[in-house]
Design an enzyme around this catalytic site. Structure first.
Site, PDB file in Angstrom:
ATOM      1  N   HIS A   1      23.157 -23.064  44.714  1.00  0.00           N
ATOM      2  CA  HIS A   1      23.165 -24.062  45.787  1.00  0.00           C
ATOM      3  C   HIS A   1      23.628 -23.339  47.063  1.00  0.00           C
ATOM      4  O   HIS A   1      24.434 -22.406  46.977  1.00  0.00           O
ATOM      5  CB  HIS A   1      24.190 -25.164  45.591  1.00  0.00           C
TER       6      HIS A   1
ATOM      7  N   ASP B   1      27.371 -22.851  47.202  1.00  0.00           N
ATOM      8  CA  ASP B   1      27.999 -21.877  46.282  1.00  0.00           C
ATOM      9  C   ASP B   1      28.153 -20.518  46.940  1.00  0.00           C
ATOM     10  O   ASP B   1      29.014 -19.735  46.555  1.00  0.00           O
ATOM     11  CB  ASP B   1      27.110 -21.596  45.052  1.00  0.00           C
TER      12      ASP B   1
ATOM     13  N   GLU C   1      18.274 -31.094  31.492  1.00  0.00           N
ATOM     14  CA  GLU C   1      19.562 -30.508  31.090  1.00  0.00           C
ATOM     15  C   GLU C   1      20.055 -31.156  29.799  1.00  0.00           C
ATOM     16  O   GLU C   1      20.053 -32.378  29.664  1.00  0.00           O
ATOM     17  CB  GLU C   1      20.578 -30.704  32.222  1.00  0.00           C
TER      18      GLU C   1
ATOM     19  N   ASP D   1      30.232 -35.171  31.727  1.00  0.00           N
ATOM     20  CA  ASP D   1      29.362 -34.002  31.633  1.00  0.00           C
ATOM     21  C   ASP D   1      30.235 -32.761  31.450  1.00  0.00           C
ATOM     22  O   ASP D   1      30.752 -32.230  32.420  1.00  0.00           O
ATOM     23  CB  ASP D   1      28.599 -33.936  32.968  1.00  0.00           C
TER      24      ASP D   1
HETATM   25  C1  XUL Z   1      25.055 -31.485  37.824  1.00  0.00           C
HETATM   26  C2  XUL Z   1      24.051 -30.431  37.640  1.00  0.00           C
HETATM   27  C3  XUL Z   1      23.777 -29.585  38.828  1.00  0.00           C
HETATM   28  C4  XUL Z   1      22.335 -29.270  39.015  1.00  0.00           C
HETATM   29  C5  XUL Z   1      22.007 -28.562  40.296  1.00  0.00           C
HETATM   30  O1  XUL Z   1      25.353 -32.173  36.675  1.00  0.00           O
HETATM   31  O2  XUL Z   1      23.530 -30.241  36.568  1.00  0.00           O
HETATM   32  O3  XUL Z   1      24.520 -28.432  38.705  1.00  0.00           O
HETATM   33  O4  XUL Z   1      21.871 -28.474  37.964  1.00  0.00           O
HETATM   34  O5  XUL Z   1      22.420 -29.265  41.410  1.00  0.00           O
HETATM   35 CO    CO Z   2      22.048 -28.925  35.933  1.00  0.00          CO
END
Ligand code: XUL
Ligand code: CO
Length: 433
Positions: free
Chosen positions: A99, A102, A266, A305
Site C-alpha cells: 500500500h 506502507d 483471502e 481477522d
Molecule cells: C485487510 C486486508 C488488506 C488487503 C489490502 O483485511 O486483507 O491487507 O489485502 O488492502
Molecule cells: Co488481504
C-alpha cells in the site's frame, strides 16, 4: 546490506530429510508439477504492510516490535525498503505487494505524500532491477488515516471521495511504473456501522462510480494487469459492502463491470464470511472472476481477522485444488497477507514464518495436483451428475413445466435417493496428503 537479518542464510530446498530450520522441505521452485515449475504455479509474494509496517499492536496494547525503520522520514522508508528486499531475497519470493502508506511517510499535504511515494517508487525500481523481484500488486491504503474513518468512496463527504480518487490514481500510477501485474482494491471502511446515519443507496452508487473510474483509468493508461477486488464481510466496519465473492459479483453486474474486475480472495476473509476458502475460490471460478489469493489463516474461534501464517496442509490442498481447477494463476499469485504474532519479536521469526507458509502452500499444491492428475475425485463428481449427460437429462433444461409434467407422467418417473459418498471422498483426499 543492512545487518537486520545478520547471520540468517538464504533459504533453499533441502527436501523432507532436512533438519535445517532455514530450508524448504516441499517448496522446490524449479520442480515441475503438472507441466509447470512450482514457482510459476505458486507465484509467492510477501506483503509489505504486515512484515514491515505493522508495529505489533492489538486492541489492548501498543507497539511490541522494535525496528530501526519505525520513523516517519524518507531515510527510514529507504532503510525499510533495503530490509524488505533483503527478506525477499533470503526467501526467494519472486513478488511483493504494498500500500502507499506502507512504503512512504505521510506528508503534510496530498502533494507531499505523492512526492514521497514517487521517490520511494524510484527507489523500488532500482532495487527491483538489481534483484529481479517483481510487483504482484499495488494498492491504496484508504482506511488507516482518520480522514477515511467514515469510508473512502462511500464517505458522506465528497471531499473524501475526491481525496480517495486522487490517491488511487497515484497508486495506480506507481503500480504501472513498477510493472505491477495487478491493482487491488480492498473495501477498507466501505461499509457502515449503523443505518441510523447511513444512506446506503447513495454509498453504493458512489462505490460503483469509483470502480468505473478505476477501470476507465486502467484502459486510459494502458495498464495490462488485472483490477482485483478483495471481498471481506466485516471488520473494520460492522457491515462491509463487499461481503463475499457472490455479493461482489452482484455489485459488478449492477455497474456493468463483471468483465473488467476479478477477485483477490483471502482465506481469513472467507472464514469471517462463514464460508470456507475453497468455497470462495470455487464461486469465483464458476463466475469467471477468479484472480489471485491472499494467503493466511484465521483462527476459527476468534471473530476477527487474525491474519496468521498458513500452516494447515489439508486446507491448503483443498484451496489449491480449486485454484488448479480454475486453470491456475495468470496475473495472480499467492500473497502472504499474514503477520507474526505480537510476541514474535525477532528478525528470524519473520523469515521462519514465511518459510513455513511457503512450505505448507507447496505441500498443499502438490497434493492438489496429484488429486487432479489421478482424476478419481473428478470421476466421482462426474458420475454423480451423469444423468444430466444423457439425452433425457440434456433435454430437460430446454423443456418447460408443462412438458416436463407430461414426461414424468408418461415415464412414471420415481427418483431414488443415491449416496453422496462424502466420507468415501474425504478418505480419498487424505490419501494424497
Ligand atoms: C485487510 C486486508 C488488506 C488487503 C489490502 O483485511 O486483507 O491487507 O489485502 O488492502
Ligand atoms: Co488481504
Amino acid at each position: 546490506m543492512t545487518d537486520f537479518f545478520k547471520g540468517i542464510p538464504a533459504v533453499t530446498y533441502e527436501g523432507l530429510d532436512s533438519d535445517n530450520d532455514y530450508a524448504f522441505r516441499h517448496y522446490n521452485p524449479d520442480e515441475v508439477v503438472m507441466g509447470k515449475a512450482m514457482k510459476d504455479h505458486l507465484r509467492f509474494a510477501a506483503a509489505y504492510w504486515h512484515s514491515f509496517a505493522w508495529l505489533g499492536g492489538d486492541p489492548f496494547g501498543g507497539q511490541t516490535f522494535d525496528r530501526p525503520w519505525f520513523d516517519d522520514t524518507m531515510d527510514a522508508a529507504r532503510l525499510k525498503a533495503d530490509v524488505a528486499f533483503e527478506m525477499f531475497q533470503i526467501l526467494g519470493v519472486p513478488y511483493f505487494c504494498f500500500h502507499d502508506a506502507d512504503v512512504r511517510p505521510e506528508g503534510d499535504s496530498f502533494a507531499q505524500s505523492t512526492k514521497n511515494l514517487e521517490q520511494i517508487v524510484d527507489y523500488f525500481a532500482e532495487k527491483m532491477d538489481a534483484t529481479g523481484v517483481k510487483l504482484l500488486w499495488g494498492t491504496a491504503n484508504l482506511f488507516s488515516h482518520k480522514r477515511f474513518m467514515s469510508g473512502a468512496a462511500t464517505n458522506p463527504d465528497p471531499d473524501v471521495f475526491a481525496y480517495s480518487a486522487a490517491t488511487i490514481k497515484t497508486c495506480m500510477d506507481a503500480t504501472m511504473k513498477l510493472g505491477g501485474e495487478n491493482y487491488v482494491l480492498w473495501g477498507g471502511r466501505e461499509g457502515y456501522e449503523t443505518l441510523l446515519n447511513t444512506d446506503m443507496g447513495r454509498e453504493r452508487q458512489q462505490a460503483g462510480r469509483m470502480l468505473q473510474m478505476v477501470v476507465d483509468y486502467k484502459h486510459k493508461m494502458g495498464f495490462k494487469g488485472a483490477i482485483l477486488i478483495e471481498p471481506k464481510p466485516q471488520e473494520p466496519t460492522k457491515h462491509q459492502y463487499d461481503y463475499d465473492v457472490a455479493t461482489v459479483y452482484g455489485f459488478l453486474k449492477d455497474f456493468g463491470l463483471e468483465g473488467e474486475v476479478q477477485m483477490n480472495i483471502e482465506q481469513g476473509h472467507a472464514i469471517l464470511a462463514g464460508h470456507s476458502f475453497e468455497h470462495e475460490l470455487a464461486v469465483a471460478r464458476e463466475l469467471g472472476i477468479f484472480g489471485s489469493i491472499d494467503m493466511n489463516r484465521n483462527d476459527y474461534q476468534s471473530g476477527w481477522d487474525t491474519d496468521q501464517f498458513p500452516n494447515n496442509v489439508p486446507e491448503m490442498a483443498l484451496a489449491y485444488y480449486e485454484v488448479l481447477r480454475a486453470g491456475g494463476f495468470t496475473t495472480g499469485g499467492t500473497n502472504f497477507d499474514a503477520k507474526l504474532r505480537r510476541q514474535s519479536l525477532d528478525p528470524e521469526d519473520l523469515i521462519l514464518a514465511h518459510v513455513g507458509g511457503m512450505d505448507a502452500c507447496a505441500a498443499g499444491m502438490k497434493a492438489a495436483a496429484a488429486m487432479l492428475e489421478d482424476g478419481k475425485l473428478e470421476a466421482a463428481r462426474n458420475d454423480r451428475y451423469a444423468g444430466w449427460d444423457t439425452p433425457d437429462g440434456r433435454a430437460l433444461l430446454n423443456s418447460d413445466l408443462h412438458g416436463i409434467m407430461q414426461k414424468v407422467l408418461a415415464d412414471g418417473t420415481d427418483p431414488q435417493p443415491r449416496s453422496g459418498r462424502q466420507e468415501r471422498l474425504e478418505n480419498l483426499v487424505n490419501r494424497y496428503l
